[in-house]
Each structure stands twice: as C-alpha cells, then as structure tokens.
Scaffold this motif. Structure first.
Motif, short mmCIF file in Angstrom:
data_model
loop_
_atom_site.label_atom_id
_atom_site.label_comp_id
_atom_site.label_asym_id
_atom_site.label_seq_id
_atom_site.Cartn_x
_atom_site.Cartn_y
_atom_site.Cartn_z
N GLU A 64 2.70 7.50 2.88
CA GLU A 64 3.31 8.66 2.21
C GLU A 64 2.16 9.40 1.55
OE1 GLU A 64 4.94 11.59 0.96
OE2 GLU A 64 6.50 10.25 1.72
N GLU A 65 1.92 10.61 1.98
CA GLU A 65 0.80 11.38 1.43
C GLU A 65 1.02 11.76 -0.04
OE1 GLU A 65 -2.09 11.79 2.91
OE2 GLU A 65 -1.35 10.77 4.71
N ASN A 66 2.27 12.05 -0.39
CA ASN A 66 2.60 12.40 -1.77
C ASN A 66 3.04 11.14 -2.50
OD1 ASN A 66 3.46 13.45 -4.18
ND2 ASN A 66 5.07 14.73 -3.31
N ARG A 67 2.10 10.35 -2.92
CA ARG A 67 2.41 9.05 -3.53
C ARG A 67 3.24 9.17 -4.81
NH1 ARG A 67 -2.20 5.10 -1.66
NH2 ARG A 67 -2.02 5.69 0.53
N THR A 71 9.44 5.95 -4.70
CA THR A 71 10.24 5.19 -5.65
C THR A 71 9.59 3.82 -5.83
OG1 THR A 71 11.64 4.20 -3.97
CG2 THR A 71 12.35 6.36 -4.86
N ALA A 72 10.05 3.08 -6.81
CA ALA A 72 9.53 1.73 -7.03
C ALA A 72 9.78 0.86 -5.80
CB ALA A 72 10.17 1.11 -8.27
N SER A 73 10.96 0.97 -5.18
CA SER A 73 11.24 0.14 -4.01
C SER A 73 10.38 0.54 -2.81
CB SER A 73 12.73 0.18 -3.64
OG SER A 73 13.11 1.45 -3.19
N GLN A 74 10.06 1.81 -2.69
CA GLN A 74 9.18 2.26 -1.60
C GLN A 74 7.76 1.75 -1.81
OE1 GLN A 74 10.07 6.41 -2.02
NE2 GLN A 74 11.38 6.41 -0.20
N ARG A 75 7.30 1.73 -3.05
CA ARG A 75 5.97 1.19 -3.34
C ARG A 75 5.93 -0.31 -3.05
NH1 ARG A 75 5.98 5.17 -7.24
NH2 ARG A 75 4.06 6.39 -7.33
N GLY A 83 -6.82 -0.74 5.79
CA GLY A 83 -7.50 -0.16 4.63
C GLY A 83 -6.64 0.73 3.75
N GLY A 84 -5.34 0.74 3.99
CA GLY A 84 -4.46 1.55 3.15
C GLY A 84 -3.03 1.08 3.25
N TYR A 85 -2.20 1.58 2.33
CA TYR A 85 -0.79 1.24 2.34
C TYR A 85 -0.04 2.15 3.29
CZ TYR A 85 -1.32 -1.84 -1.64
OH TYR A 85 -1.69 -2.87 -2.45
N ILE A 86 0.87 1.56 4.07
CA ILE A 86 1.74 2.36 4.92
C ILE A 86 3.16 2.27 4.37
CG2 ILE A 86 0.31 2.12 6.98
CD1 ILE A 86 2.57 0.17 8.00
N HIS A 87 3.90 3.33 4.56
CA HIS A 87 5.27 3.42 4.03
C HIS A 87 6.29 3.74 5.12
CE1 HIS A 87 2.46 4.42 0.75
NE2 HIS A 87 3.23 3.59 0.08
N TYR A 88 5.80 4.16 6.29
CA TYR A 88 6.67 4.59 7.38
C TYR A 88 6.20 3.98 8.70
CZ TYR A 88 7.92 8.28 4.08
OH TYR A 88 8.33 8.96 2.98
N VAL A 89 7.15 3.72 9.58
CA VAL A 89 6.85 3.30 10.96
C VAL A 89 7.68 4.15 11.90
CG1 VAL A 89 6.20 0.93 10.37
CG2 VAL A 89 8.58 1.43 10.89
N MET A 90 7.17 4.29 13.12
CA MET A 90 7.88 5.04 14.15
C MET A 90 7.61 4.36 15.48
SD MET A 90 7.68 9.10 15.24
CE MET A 90 5.92 9.13 15.23
N LEU A 91 8.63 4.29 16.31
CA LEU A 91 8.46 3.73 17.65
C LEU A 91 7.48 4.58 18.45
CD1 LEU A 91 12.23 3.11 18.44
CD2 LEU A 91 10.55 1.43 17.63
#
Length: 99
Positions: A64-67, A71-75, A83-91
């Motif tokens: 998520e570019e706009n960290r 939300t707390a659950s997304q974090r 080397g970084g946190y990911i928040h989304y996946v796509m097939l």
C-alpha cells in the motif's frame, strides 16, 4: 514445509475473492481479507503459502503506497517479502483462463 492443501486453500480464497469482485479480470485482494477467510490456518502457514504462490509466479504482490491509510488489521496482515511489506496480492492469470 507448506503442504499442498494449505497452498491450495490460500489460492482458492484469493481466486474466490477475485471472482466475487470481477470475474473477467484479475483484481487486487487485501491480505487481511485473505487471512480472515482462512481462520483455520495460522499466520506462518498463510505466509508460507503466499511466498510459495509468489515464487511459483502464481501471484503478483504490492504494498500500500499510502501507508497512512492502512487500518490496524491491514498493518498486522502485511507480509514482509523482498525487502518490504506487501498488503495486496493478485492472481497472475485471470480466473478461468486455464493459466
């Protein structure tokens, strides 16, 4: 080692979320939604399955570019990968395309 059934369960959740959102194209799915959909699996199991799917080139991943908007659950659901946190996946292939 991640069992095939765990990888399959996580892949199926992402596929179902994708189909519910837009059956004709691949869409981004939030990791907190993925984790909530497999409450029988622990965090480590889901993480290993996501990594396996990414390494097998079956998923794209994105942060998520706009960290500040997370939300707390997304974090909490984020996965450290490459080397970084990911928040989304796509097939990587459209559901039903056979790829």
């Amino acid at each position: 080692m991640t069992s095939k059934s765990t990888v399959t369960q996580v892949f199926d959740v992402i596929t179902a979320a994708n189909l519910a959102e837009n059956p004709s194209s691949a869409e981004w799915v939030r990791l907190d939604d993925v984790r909530a959909a497999v409450p029988n699996l622990g965090r480590r199991e889901v993480d290993q399955a996501l990594i396996r799917l990414f390494e097998d080139k079956r998923l794209h991943v994105a942060p998520e570019e706009n960290r500040a908007s997370l939300t707390a659950s997304q974090r909490e659901a984020a996965l450290w990968l490459g080397g970084g946190y990911i928040h989304y996946v796509m097939l990587t292939a459209r559901p039903g395309s056979g790829r």
